[in-house]
Design an enzyme around this catalytic site. Structure first.
Site, PDB file in Angstrom:
ATOM      1  N   GLY A 194       0.790  -1.216   0.000  1.00 43.19           N
ATOM      2  CA  GLY A 194       0.000   0.000   0.000  1.00 43.19           C
ATOM      3  C   GLY A 194       0.823   1.267   0.000  1.00 43.19           C
ATOM      4  O   GLY A 194       1.918   1.323  -0.570  1.00 43.19           O
ATOM      5  N   HIS A 195       0.308   2.281   0.689  1.00 43.51           N
ATOM      6  CA  HIS A 195       0.854   3.639   0.660  1.00 43.51           C
ATOM      7  C   HIS A 195       2.273   3.699   1.228  1.00 43.51           C
ATOM      8  O   HIS A 195       3.188   4.204   0.583  1.00 43.51           O
ATOM      9  CB  HIS A 195      -0.090   4.537   1.464  1.00 43.51           C
ATOM     10  CG  HIS A 195       0.205   5.992   1.388  1.00 43.51           C
ATOM     11  ND1 HIS A 195       0.167   6.704   0.203  1.00 43.51           N
ATOM     12  CD2 HIS A 195       0.523   6.895   2.350  1.00 43.51           C
ATOM     13  CE1 HIS A 195       0.438   7.981   0.438  1.00 43.51           C
ATOM     14  NE2 HIS A 195       0.674   8.119   1.741  1.00 43.51           N
ATOM     15  N   PHE A 196       2.465   3.166   2.435  1.00 36.15           N
ATOM     16  CA  PHE A 196       3.778   3.186   3.086  1.00 36.15           C
ATOM     17  C   PHE A 196       4.548   1.928   2.676  1.00 36.15           C
ATOM     18  O   PHE A 196       4.747   1.006   3.469  1.00 36.15           O
ATOM     19  CB  PHE A 196       3.616   3.264   4.607  1.00 36.15           C
ATOM     20  CG  PHE A 196       3.231   4.622   5.111  1.00 36.15           C
ATOM     21  CD1 PHE A 196       4.191   5.591   5.377  1.00 36.15           C
ATOM     22  CD2 PHE A 196       1.901   4.951   5.328  1.00 36.15           C
ATOM     23  CE1 PHE A 196       3.845   6.846   5.849  1.00 36.15           C
ATOM     24  CE2 PHE A 196       1.537   6.201   5.803  1.00 36.15           C
ATOM     25  CZ  PHE A 196       2.514   7.156   6.063  1.00 36.15           C
TER      26      PHE A 196
END
Length: 302
Positions: free
Chosen positions: A273-275
């Site tokens: 995902g994002h991180f």
């Protein structure tokens, strides 16, 4: 197998136009080590790069500052409430420009993630001579890289009913945690320390208004996408793009869009995902090391 020891890391402050900026800096074991400037995202700070610094900092000089209003840096009173500091992306870039100058950096690879992309591209436009290479990790510069949720959020304006509440909802613990765990292959691989520390800073007195002001200013980044894309085409920096494909804000098309303007860029997409560094460090860190070595050796061109 030899024991891999973490890098030595100094934790420092520097004054930039009256704002005390905190930063982490690795102390590499080799002279004249390549410099990597790490620009963090929302709602995080330089601590998001601690593990990357541990892994790579003995070999490269990694420098990670906290923006004003984030992490351990000062939180000057916002201009929107009668203070002197504009919590806009131009305002953050102004301080980061001064930060780079105070440290005497004149050539470095820049790592941009999330908020780091609009801050970093502003620096690149102002000082193209600084940028030896570019590492992009879920740092968007294209409209197709905005999810429907992100586009709807960016469309919020201060005068709209419920707009400020929507921003405040994003600053809560469930939302912060979801940004770390969302899209990951195995949430058990995501340490709770990241979202816990982020939320600690978000909940400190005086921290909410800066985040609201920045949220309402995000549209300024979308408006500048064509400028950033032109800069990429004109300067063609060596580029490594690493991306978590299941980012709820910046989905995979945003990664591939860079290839329109940087056809020679190296692109890697991961099932996270994002991180992306949280559960993808083992795969991503070697790519960063190889990229930095290539830039230093001149094998990436530019």
């Amino acid at each position: 197998m030899p024991l891999a020891l973490p890098a030595r890391t100094a934790h420092r402050h520097v004054d930039v136009d009256g704002v005390r900026i905190f930063y982490r800096e690795s102390l590499p074991e080799i002279p004249d080590a390549p410099v990597l400037l790490l620009l963090h995202g929302f709602p995080s700070a330089s601590h998001q790069y601690r593990r990357l610094i541990d892994v790579l900092g003995a070999r490269y000089r990694l420098i990670a500052p906290d923006y004003p209003g984030f992490g351990h840096s000062d939180v000057p009173e916002p201009a929107s409430t009668g203070g002197t500091f504009d919590y806009t992306f131009d305002g953050l870039a102004d301080v980061m420009e001064g930060f780079v100058q105070r440290l005497g950096l004149d050539r470095f690879v820049m790592y941009v993630f999330d908020f780091g992309a609009p801050v970093g591209f502003r620096l690149a436009l102002r000082h193209p001579e600084w940028i030896a290479g570019l590492i992009v990790q879920n740092g968007n510069a294209y409209e197709e890289g905005l999810s429907r949720e992100a586009a709807e959020f960016i469309s919020l304006r201060p005068h709209m009913e419920g707009a400020e509440k929507a921003v405040r909802d994003l600053l809560t613990l469930p939302s912060t945690r979801a940004q770390y765990e969302g899209g990951t292959r195995d949430p058990e691989m995501i340490a709770p320390d990241g979202w816990t520390l982020d939320q600690h800073f978000l909940d400190l007195p005086g921290r909410t208004r800066p985040q609201i002001d920045l949220a309402f200013d995000y549209i300024s980044n979308v408006e500048r996408y064509p400028e950033w894309q032109e800069w990429l085409r004109e300067h063609a920096p060596p580029a490594l793009i690493v991306w978590g494909r299941d980012d709820v804000f910046f989905p995979e098309p945003g990664a591939h869009a860079y290839l329109r303007d940087l056809p020679d860029a190296e692109l890697h997409v991961f099932d996270t995902g994002h991180f992306a560094l949280e559960d993808g460090l083992r795969e991503i860190a070697p790519l960063i090391a190889a990229f930095l070595d290539g830039v230093a050796a001149g094998s990436h061109g530019a």
